[in-house]
Structures are given as structure tokens and as C-alpha cells.
Design a protein around this motif. Structure first.
Motif, PDB file in Angstrom:
ATOM      1  N   THR A 123      63.877 -59.665 -25.489  1.00 32.38           N
ATOM      2  CA  THR A 123      64.291 -60.270 -24.224  1.00 32.38           C
ATOM      3  C   THR A 123      63.952 -59.396 -23.020  1.00 32.38           C
ATOM      4  OG1 THR A 123      66.200 -61.105 -22.976  1.00 32.38           O
ATOM      5  CG2 THR A 123      66.604 -59.292 -24.504  1.00 32.38           C
ATOM      6  N   LYS A 176      71.129 -73.045 -34.554  1.00 32.69           N
ATOM      7  CA  LYS A 176      71.296 -72.900 -33.107  1.00 32.69           C
ATOM      8  C   LYS A 176      70.782 -71.536 -32.635  1.00 32.69           C
ATOM      9  CE  LYS A 176      73.205 -76.809 -31.895  1.00 32.69           C
ATOM     10  NZ  LYS A 176      72.499 -77.732 -30.964  1.00 32.69           N
ATOM     11  N   ASP A 200      67.039 -70.496 -30.103  1.00 33.51           N
ATOM     12  CA  ASP A 200      67.023 -69.781 -28.829  1.00 33.51           C
ATOM     13  C   ASP A 200      65.688 -69.066 -28.639  1.00 33.51           C
ATOM     14  OD1 ASP A 200      67.602 -67.208 -27.072  1.00 33.51           O
ATOM     15  OD2 ASP A 200      69.202 -68.629 -26.645  1.00 33.51           O
ATOM     16  N   ASN A 247      73.903 -66.354 -24.250  1.00 35.54           N
ATOM     17  CA  ASN A 247      73.470 -67.438 -25.143  1.00 35.54           C
ATOM     18  C   ASN A 247      73.907 -67.189 -26.583  1.00 35.54           C
ATOM     19  OD1 ASN A 247      72.229 -68.692 -23.003  1.00 35.54           O
ATOM     20  ND2 ASN A 247      70.168 -68.007 -23.518  1.00 35.54           N
ATOM     21  N   ARG A 257      71.296 -62.753 -19.927  1.00 33.78           N
ATOM     22  CA  ARG A 257      71.110 -64.134 -20.370  1.00 33.78           C
ATOM     23  C   ARG A 257      71.216 -64.241 -21.881  1.00 33.78           C
ATOM     24  NH1 ARG A 257      65.405 -65.111 -19.518  1.00 33.78           N
ATOM     25  NH2 ARG A 257      65.215 -64.092 -21.554  1.00 33.78           N
ATOM     26  N   THR A 258      70.573 -63.305 -22.567  1.00 36.26           N
ATOM     27  CA  THR A 258      70.511 -63.378 -24.020  1.00 36.26           C
ATOM     28  C   THR A 258      71.888 -63.233 -24.656  1.00 36.26           C
ATOM     29  OG1 THR A 258      68.271 -62.454 -23.961  1.00 36.26           O
ATOM     30  CG2 THR A 258      69.419 -62.408 -26.080  1.00 36.26           C
ATOM     31  N   THR A 279      66.657 -59.991 -31.294  1.00 34.61           N
ATOM     32  CA  THR A 279      66.140 -60.657 -30.106  1.00 34.61           C
ATOM     33  C   THR A 279      65.076 -59.799 -29.429  1.00 34.61           C
ATOM     34  OG1 THR A 279      67.744 -59.700 -28.533  1.00 34.61           O
ATOM     35  CG2 THR A 279      68.420 -61.691 -29.732  1.00 34.61           C
ATOM     36  N   ALA A 287      77.603 -67.815 -26.948  1.00 27.60           N
ATOM     37  CA  ALA A 287      77.879 -69.261 -26.896  1.00 27.60           C
ATOM     38  C   ALA A 287      77.550 -69.915 -28.227  1.00 27.60           C
ATOM     39  CB  ALA A 287      77.061 -69.894 -25.767  1.00 27.60           C
ATOM     40  N   CYS A 288      76.435 -69.503 -28.848  1.00 25.13           N
ATOM     41  CA  CYS A 288      76.063 -70.065 -30.152  1.00 25.13           C
ATOM     42  C   CYS A 288      77.135 -69.782 -31.192  1.00 25.13           C
ATOM     43  CB  CYS A 288      74.732 -69.467 -30.619  1.00 25.13           C
ATOM     44  SG  CYS A 288      73.280 -70.179 -29.850  1.00 25.13           S
TER      45      CYS A 288
END
Length: 235
Positions: free
Chosen positions: A100, A220, A224, A109, A105-106, A98, A112-113
Motif C-alpha cells: 500500500t 472480502k 481489497d 479497510n 486507508r488500508t 498488503t 472493516a472487513c
């Protein structure tokens, strides 16, 4: 006539949707490369390759220039590259790269994925011995002899050369990114994509049903905005 129009419109919308996600990711890669090694592509092989990769994806020059300029801006100071380890069903291991400016936040997310798609986030570094960091370049097919090309690239740090449907995939050690990219350019090859990637030391084979199941999670993650790349041990 109507159906053909709808198909063309849907195809165009799909292309725009893809570009709307791809260009910001390419821009971040350019900004990070410029931030790490300077804004002169001639002196910064990582930046030069990031620009080549962006051009190969038809990213406009204005977008590329803007991404380079952002490296000297206040906003770029907050952008960090963070890796997350995870696992999916069927023995699939995943490393998520990532870029970011908001790790809170990252990570939310990413978790959650994984959680919503049959996976699990692992402690950082859990997969460090399962993957090797490599310099990886995708190029157009050469006109000359492959054996001669391979010999020419060995001095630049080549460790493996693989033919693909679209051209060549060239592998080198992590430390050889700069010298190998220069050797590829000197050989007259067009670099379509170049980056530092996590390559699995061993792979797992999946049947179609298992692959479709895992692909949902990968899709997913890739959707992002903070995710730059997803690496797996799928064969």
C-alpha cells in the motif's frame, strides 16, 4: 442459444473481473521485488520468480515491463508491505499481506472487513509464533523420478515436497528463497507460482458450514486492492 450466449458473456466478464484484480496485485509484487533487489531478473531471484508467476497467469509482457520500470519511479517509493494479524470464528487465525501507498486507508479497510464479517483485527505480531515464514513454490509435474528430484533440491534448501493435483508444492526456509528457486529452475521445472508465505504451525479443521462462514471474510479481504495475500491456519 440465448442462454448459451448469456453464459459465455457472464464467464468472460468473470474472467475479466478476475484479471482486473489479479494483474495489479502481480504488478505490485514485481515492483516491490525490483525495488528491493534491483531490476535485473538474473541477479534478483525474487523478481525473477515474481515475473514467472505473472507469466503463468497470462499477464502481458507490457504490464510486466511497466511494473519493473515503476520500481525506479517516485510512486514506488511510497509502496510499503504491511502485515495485519486477525482472527475469525471457529479458531481461524489470519495474516493479511498488503502492499500500500496509503496505510491509513488500508488499515481502515482491513478492520472493516474483519468487523463486518465476524472477525477481529489483532495487535501486530500476535500470530508470529503461530506461523512460519517459508519459501513456497508451485510447479508443474516433473517427468522424472520424484526421489531423485528431492535429493537434487535438498542442497538448494528444500525442506518439504508435496504432490498436488496440478503438480508439486515445494517448501524451503525463508532464507533459502534464492537458492531454492535456482535449484528448481536448474532441475527443469516450470515455476507456476513462487513467493514467501506464512505457513501455519498447526491447523484447524472446519465443517462445511463453518468454512462457508469464514470464507466470506477471506473473500472480502482478497477483494481489497491493497491485499496481496491472505494466510490462514485452516486445514
Amino acid at each position: 442459444m440465448g442462454r448459451a450466449f448469456e453464459y459465455r458473456r457472464a464467464s468472460k466478464e468473470a474472467r475479466w473481473d478476475k484479471m482486473s484484480k489479479l494483474f495489479p496485485k502481480l504488478g505490485k509484487a514485481i515492483t516491490i521485488a525490483a525495488k528491493e533487489g534491483g531490476t535485473d531478473p538474473e541477479m534478483n531471484p525474487k523478481l525473477r520468480t515474481a515475473i514467472m508467476t505473472a507469466k503463468a497467469q497470462n499477464m502481458p509482457k507490457d504490464n510486466i515491463d511497466a511494473a519493473i520500470k515503476r520500481a525506479n519511479g517516485k510512486d514506488s517509493a511510497d509502496i510499503k508491505t504491511i502485515f495485519y494479524d486477525g482472527k475469525a470464528a471457529h479458531g481461524v487465525q489470519i495474516i493479511v499481506e498488503t502492499a500500500t501507498d496509503n496505510p491509513t486507508r488500508t488499515v481502515a479497510n482491513i478492520k472493516a472487513c474483519f468487523n463486518k464479517n465476524g472477525g477481529e483485527v489483532l495487535p501486530s505480531g500476535s500470530l508470529s509464533f503461530m506461523f512460519s515464514r517459508k519459501a513456497v513454490f508451485e510447479t508443474a509435474k516433473p517427468a522424472g523420478d520424484l526421489e531423485e528430484l528431492e535429493l537434487n533440491l535438498i542442497d538448494g534448501g528444500l525442506s518439504e515436497l508435496v504432490e498436488s493435483e496440478d503438480g508439486l508444492v515445494i517448501y524451503g526456509e525463508y532464507e533459502s528463497f534464492g537458492t531454492l528457486s535456482k535449484a528448481i529452475e536448474s532441475a527443469g521445472l516450470e515455476i507456476k507460482k513462487g513467493s514467501l508465505q506464512f505457513v501455519p504451525n498447526t491447523t484447524v479443521a472446519l465443517d462445511e458450514a463453518a468454512y462457508i462462514e469464514v470464507e466470506k471474510l477471506i473473500d472480502k479481504l482478497e477483494d481489497d486492492d491493497d491485499v496481496q495475500a491472505v494466510y490462514t491456519n485452516i486445514e
